[in-house]
Design an enzyme around this catalytic site. Structure first.
Site, PDB file in Angstrom:
ATOM      1  N   HIS A 325       0.832  -1.223   0.000  1.00  0.00           N
ATOM      2  CA  HIS A 325       0.000   0.000   0.000  1.00  0.00           C
ATOM      3  C   HIS A 325       0.854   1.254   0.000  1.00  0.00           C
ATOM      4  CE1 HIS A 325       0.124   1.006   4.385  1.00  0.00           C
ATOM      5  NE2 HIS A 325       0.082  -0.290   4.593  1.00  0.00           N
ATOM      6  N   ASP A 337       6.180   0.785   6.609  1.00  0.00           N
ATOM      7  CA  ASP A 337       4.721   0.646   6.444  1.00  0.00           C
ATOM      8  C   ASP A 337       4.212   1.752   5.528  1.00  0.00           C
ATOM      9  OD1 ASP A 337       2.139  -0.172   6.693  1.00  0.00           O
ATOM     10  OD2 ASP A 337       1.842   0.586   8.716  1.00  0.00           O
ATOM     11  N   GLU A 371      -4.937   2.162   2.627  1.00  0.00           N
ATOM     12  CA  GLU A 371      -5.056   0.992   3.520  1.00  0.00           C
ATOM     13  C   GLU A 371      -5.200   1.446   4.962  1.00  0.00           C
ATOM     14  OE1 GLU A 371      -3.864  -2.196   6.263  1.00  0.00           O
ATOM     15  OE2 GLU A 371      -2.928  -0.246   5.995  1.00  0.00           O
ATOM     16  N   GLU A 372      -4.412   2.460   5.334  1.00  0.00           N
ATOM     17  CA  GLU A 372      -4.366   2.847   6.755  1.00  0.00           C
ATOM     18  C   GLU A 372      -5.689   3.400   7.267  1.00  0.00           C
ATOM     19  OE1 GLU A 372      -2.137   1.936   8.557  1.00  0.00           O
ATOM     20  OE2 GLU A 372      -0.221   1.888   7.528  1.00  0.00           O
ATOM     21  N   ASP A 399       3.101  -6.402   3.624  1.00  0.00           N
ATOM     22  CA  ASP A 399       2.708  -5.290   4.501  1.00  0.00           C
ATOM     23  C   ASP A 399       3.037  -5.578   5.967  1.00  0.00           C
ATOM     24  OD1 ASP A 399       1.658  -2.922   5.438  1.00  0.00           O
ATOM     25  OD2 ASP A 399      -0.434  -3.566   5.334  1.00  0.00           O
ATOM     26  N   HIS A 470       3.931   3.088  12.647  1.00  0.00           N
ATOM     27  CA  HIS A 470       3.032   4.230  12.872  1.00  0.00           C
ATOM     28  C   HIS A 470       3.647   5.313  13.763  1.00  0.00           C
ATOM     29  CE1 HIS A 470      -0.889   1.769  11.877  1.00  0.00           C
ATOM     30  NE2 HIS A 470       0.046   1.641  10.949  1.00  0.00           N
TER      31      HIS A 470
HETATM   32 ZN   LIG Z   1       0.607  -1.272   6.370  1.00  0.00          ZN
END
Ligand SMILES: [Zn+2]
Length: 507
Positions: A325, A337, A371-372, A399, A470
């Site tokens: 993603h 990510d 996606e997030e 991912d 994140h």
């Molecule tokens: Zn991800």
């Protein structure tokens, strides 16, 4: 990656039990047969057992095709393309929050790079959330034992989708609970008008043992559902302890989901260290916090999944997806990510081009959008292409970062395991020869999995992923070039194997 809610927690723990069982069997060898059977036939030798594990069944790929896989594997290990692309995505474009100008720049960049390789590129529209982070500050204004006239800073970050406090913030008492049970045990009205903190600790031992995703799923439920639970009880705001294992007072953001019909309250993640301090102080007496969060939810934005096809020679209508993603959170650079997942997928196309390989079926690189914040891009893809699921021969998503892969997760028919064994033997040379059945492979390909498309993901070392996940520390330097290339080798070899087998993978 954002598995959300109870369903994924349940299914993941089931898959983890299956993995533990498989590993235990592998480590112990075949269990000793009962005494009677032992008399009938001596137990198999270690060599027999290895042959049974590695050589069972006939390869559907010719020796020449297996040689192509070995060549793709070896070239991937030393080719700088994936790392160079990641350097640009993370350093030049930067974080790629859904709906942002950087996300659009990333769409344009990946599309141009794929066109430059001669791939057939299509931008497929999807409407995505456009949430913008604002000010995010907090300080304690009263607590047991405070020096008069002081405040104490609390480090936090707004959760994706959060609503705002008034611009000058709110001031309220903090109520700390460790879990749902403690919340339900509170007297009625105990959190009304208060700032509620869910202090559920990320299980660092579980992550250190290689079960990072399981540790994550254990905590992410509070991030996803905690603000709704607090809102329903009349809380003024909800804080969650960061879902991650870092020790450097880093807050971890991530999406929260308000249930319809419940008052939306401002929501943020505090660092693990600050959660501990709040619990310590609240255990002694009233703690008051001043909290300011000013995020905005703008109108949904038009964005795109980037689709880049390397057309098949015999069955161009049959496609094998290799994907990651393209959107990311905004605090870091979206390197692990999921810039890494995008660039190893781009590398699959690049290596096919460089080595002049044209498989029977189409290899389709997809850079998914959003996606997030809810997987809107993947949902749109299933709306647009779900009717053509039969022509989707396989779907791969990366991912879970870029650390060393040990093999392949597969979702679908059990027969896929035996079918893939020759591919695993090719990947065994780089320590990536394990084949493990899993109900889940990737969030963006879950809709295709549900439609019966065989799906796959590299099994990645998750011991360190959730330290940076994140956070502001999800930056380019966290990606080890050698490990990134190993992941590129796994997805490229697998994509080729799926795209060039005489018959499609079992389904
Ligand atoms: Zn991800």
């Amino acid at each position: 990656m954002v598995p959300s809610g109870m369903d994924s927690a349940t299914s993941f723990s089931q898959s983890t039990r299956a993995i533990v069982f498989v590993c235990a069997v592998m480590m112990m060898g075949v269990p000793a047969p009962p005494a009677q059977a032992q008399q009938a036939a001596p137990p198999p030798s270690i060599l027999d057992r290895l042959n049974a594990m590695m050589g069972q069944g006939k390869s559907v790929w010719t020796p020449q095709q297996l040689d192509v896989m070995a060549k793709l594997r070896d070239t991937a290990l030393h080719d700088p393309y994936a790392l160079d692309e990641l350097r640009h995505l993370t350093g030049n474009i930067g974080p790629r929050l859904s709906g942002s100008p950087q996300a659009q720049a990333a769409v344009d960049y990946v599309a141009a790079e794929m066109r430059a390789l001669g791939a057939k590129v299509t931008l497929e529209r999807a409407m995505v959330p456009h949430w913008v982070r604002g000010v995010e500050t907090a300080e304690l204004t009263a607590w047991p034992g405070m020096a008069p006239g002081t405040t104490q800073k609390i480090v936090l970050t707004a959760l994706g989708g959060s609503v705002a406090t008034p611009t000058d913030g709110i001031t309220a008492e903090v109520v700390v609970v460790d879990d749902w049970q403690q919340l339900h045990a509170l007297p009625e009205g105990a959190v009304k008008g208060k700032i509620l903190l869910f202090n559920h600790a990320f299980d660092k031992e579980l992550a250190a043992g290689g079960n990072g995703l399981m540790a994550y799923v254990g905590g992410v439920i509070y991030r996803g559902a905690g603000p709704t639970a607090g809102g329903a009880l009349g809380a003024a705001a909800v804080l969650v302890r960061s879902v991650g294992g870092a020790d450097f007072r880093l807050p971890h953001t991530g999406q929260t989901d308000y249930s319809p019909g419940v008052t939306k309250v401002p929501a943020a993640a505090v660092t693990a260290e600050d959660a501990e301090t709040l619990k310590y102080l609240a255990g002694q007496g009233p703690v008051t916090m001043h909290l300011t969060l000013t995020p905005q939810t703008l109108a949904d934005a038009q964005s795109y999944n980037v689709i880049a096809d390397w057309p098949g020679t015999e069955h161009p209508e049959q496609v094998v997806i290799v994907s990651g993603h393209l959107d990311s959170w905004d605090l870091g650079q979206g390197a692990i990510d999921d810039g890494a997942g995008v660039v190893v997928s781009m590398q699959a196309i690049h290596l096919l081009k460089e080595l002049g390989i044209h498989p029977r079926r189409t290899v389709r690189c997809v850079a998914w959008m959003s996606e997030e914040e809810g997987s809107e891009g993947a949902e749109q893809y299933v709306k647009d292409h779900g009717g053509d699921a039969a022509n989707h021969i396989g779907a791969i998503e990366t991912d879970l970062g870029a650390d060393h892969p040990t093999g392949i997760y597969y979702a679908g028919k059990p027969a896929l395991g035996a079918w893939l064994r020759p591919v695993a033997q090719v990947l065994d040379a780089i320590g990536a020869g394990v084949l493990t059945s899993s109900p889940e492979t990737g969030e963006d390909i879950s809709g295709l999995t549900e439609k019966g498309v065989p799906s796959f993901a590299p099994i990645q070392d998750s011991r360190f992923y959730f330290n940076y996940h994140h956070t502001a520390a999800d930056t380019f330097d966290k990606v080890d070039p050698g490990h990134l290339n190993e992941n590129a080798a796994v997805v490229t070899v697998l994509a080729y194997a799926l795209a060039d087998s005489p018959e499609p993978a079992p389904r």
